[in-house]
Structures are given as structure tokens and as C-alpha cells.
Design a protein around this motif. Structure first.
Motif, PDB file in Angstrom:
ATOM      1  N   VAL A  45      25.755  86.354  61.160  1.00 41.04           N
ATOM      2  CA  VAL A  45      26.254  85.559  62.270  1.00 41.04           C
ATOM      3  C   VAL A  45      26.739  86.504  63.358  1.00 41.04           C
ATOM      4  O   VAL A  45      27.437  87.473  63.085  1.00 41.04           O
ATOM      5  N   THR A  46      26.370  86.216  64.588  1.00 39.36           N
ATOM      6  CA  THR A  46      26.878  86.925  65.754  1.00 39.36           C
ATOM      7  C   THR A  46      27.705  85.925  66.547  1.00 39.36           C
ATOM      8  O   THR A  46      27.190  84.892  66.979  1.00 39.36           O
ATOM      9  N   ILE A  47      28.990  86.232  66.727  1.00 38.13           N
ATOM     10  CA  ILE A  47      29.899  85.292  67.380  1.00 38.13           C
ATOM     11  C   ILE A  47      30.354  85.890  68.706  1.00 38.13           C
ATOM     12  O   ILE A  47      30.907  87.000  68.743  1.00 38.13           O
ATOM     13  N   LEU A 102      30.690  90.364  64.444  1.00 33.85           N
ATOM     14  CA  LEU A 102      29.429  90.393  63.704  1.00 33.85           C
ATOM     15  C   LEU A 102      29.728  90.283  62.216  1.00 33.85           C
ATOM     16  O   LEU A 102      30.472  91.095  61.670  1.00 33.85           O
ATOM     17  N   ILE A 103      29.185  89.278  61.579  1.00 28.41           N
ATOM     18  CA  ILE A 103      29.293  89.156  60.129  1.00 28.41           C
ATOM     19  C   ILE A 103      27.965  89.631  59.568  1.00 28.41           C
ATOM     20  O   ILE A 103      26.915  89.033  59.831  1.00 28.41           O
ATOM     21  N   THR A 154      31.635  78.429  64.976  1.00 33.33           N
ATOM     22  CA  THR A 154      30.895  78.059  66.188  1.00 33.33           C
ATOM     23  C   THR A 154      29.570  77.439  65.774  1.00 33.33           C
ATOM     24  O   THR A 154      29.276  77.278  64.589  1.00 33.33           O
ATOM     25  N   SER A 155      28.759  77.133  66.746  1.00 31.47           N
ATOM     26  CA  SER A 155      27.443  76.568  66.451  1.00 31.47           C
ATOM     27  C   SER A 155      26.523  77.598  65.803  1.00 31.47           C
ATOM     28  O   SER A 155      25.456  77.241  65.302  1.00 31.47           O
ATOM     29  N   LYS A 162      26.040  79.859  56.409  1.00 25.53           N
ATOM     30  CA  LYS A 162      27.129  79.534  55.477  1.00 25.53           C
ATOM     31  C   LYS A 162      26.735  79.875  54.044  1.00 25.53           C
ATOM     32  O   LYS A 162      27.543  80.414  53.293  1.00 25.53           O
ATOM     33  N   ARG A 163      25.496  79.580  53.679  1.00 23.42           N
ATOM     34  CA  ARG A 163      25.028  79.925  52.335  1.00 23.42           C
ATOM     35  C   ARG A 163      25.070  81.430  52.110  1.00 23.42           C
ATOM     36  O   ARG A 163      25.464  81.892  51.039  1.00 23.42           O
TER      37      ARG A 163
END
Length: 183
Positions: A45-47, A102-103, A154-155, A162-163
Motif C-alpha cells: 500500500v502506498t498512502i 509505504l507498507i 484510505t481507498s 488487507k489480505r
């Protein structure tokens, strides 16, 4: 002489045109910059924080207002103030591109204006997911050193993301708590 547009008219028209373009710049530049500069195949995920969009929008507004002000008054002082405002808008625009979270598969990278923190998944002790009805949830990470940081959902958090996060949590034996937000 009557067929040409005055300098005042040119500056105000330039401000209006740039104002329309600035809306698009403020909406898309943080996405394009972040996805280009911080691209990594390990990113789950990039937030992009909302503050990036607000700062960039404010810097664009300063540029538009500077052009309008120059349309009405032009002397040495107004040019000097316009120069200072444009430089500050450029600096603000630069700072609007610095924050990102960044996750990744092996770590979480939290970049802010002033600092960059990197947390390996093995350093995370607990993950609390707080949610409320009709609102986005918050992921609260607590490290083994009792440092805590929050990432707002976030979107960008789709089912696949999530998985992947839940799979990493299970692999690293991180305690996961899901609870409703307390008011």
C-alpha cells in the motif's frame, strides 16, 4: 493601441487560466510523483497524506493571487513581494511532495517533512484496527519499544492489500486486535 490587451488584462487572464490548470495539478501531481518516485514492487500500500494535497493547493492559490495582485499594481515593492510569494509557493509545493507512507512486505516506511522512520515487521508488537460505522478505520501500530503510530485507512486499502497485511501479521506473530472506536 486599442487592439492590444493591457498588461493588467494579460496578468488577470493568465491568473484565471493558471487557476483552472492548478486544480488539476493539485489533484494529480501528488499521485504521479509518489507513484513514480516511490515505486517499488514490494509496496503493498502506498498512502499519500491529505496534507500533501492541501499544501500543493495552497501553493497554487498563492501563485494565482500573486498574478492577480500584479495585475492591479506593479511597482518595485509589488514585484519584490511577488517574488517572495512565488519562492514561498515553490518551497511549499516541494514540501507537499515529501510525505508518504509505504507498507511493504518486510517493513513500513513513514516519511514526513522532517523525518523518515522505518519499521521492520519484526519490530511491530501489536496492530489495532479501530473502526466506526460509515467511517474509515485506523491502523494503530505499536512497536516492541512502545512507539506508536497511526495510519488512517484510505481507498488504497483494497481486499488484496488487507489480505497481504493480515498474512504478514500472521507470519510475524503480531497480535491483531479489531475493535470499534470509542467515543
Amino acid at each position: 493601441m486599442l487592439d492590444t490587451l493591457s498588461i493588467r488584462g494579460r496578468l488577470i487572464i493568465a491568473a484565471m487560466i493558471y487557476g483552472m490548470i492548478a486544480i488539476l495539478i493539485s489533484m494529480f501531481l501528488p499521485f504521479v510523483y509518489t507513484e513514480t518516485v516511490h515505486f517499488n514492487r514490494e509496496n503493498i500500500v502506498t498512502i499519500i497524506p491529505l496534507i500533501n494535497f492541501k499544501l500543493l493547493g495552497l501553493s497554487q492559490l498563492i501563485i494565482v493571487l500573486t498574478l492577480v495582485c500584479l495585475g492591479f499594481k506593479r511597482n518595485y515593492l509589488s514585484y519584490f513581494i511577488a517574488f517572495l510569494l512565488l519562492v514561498s509557493a515553490l518551497i511549499m509545493g516541494y514540501f507537499s511532495l515529501l510525505s508518504v507512507t509505504l507498507i511493504q512486505e518486510h517493513k513500513i516506511i513513514y516519511k514526513n517533512f522532517k523525518e523518515e522512520r522505518v519499521y521492520e515487521w519484526s519490530e511491530i508488537d501489536t496492530l489495532v484496527y479501530e473502526y466506526a460505522e460509515y467511517e474509515r478505520g485506523n491502523y494503530i501500530f505499536t512497536t516492541k519499544k512502545n512507539e506508536s503510530f497511526t495510519i488512517q485507512e484510505t481507498s488504497s486499502f483494497g481486499l488484496d492489500e488487507k489480505r497481504a497485511i493480515y498474512q504478514i501479521i500472521n507470519e510475524n506473530d503480531i497480535e491483531f486486535i479489531e475493535k470499534a472506536k470509542s467515543e
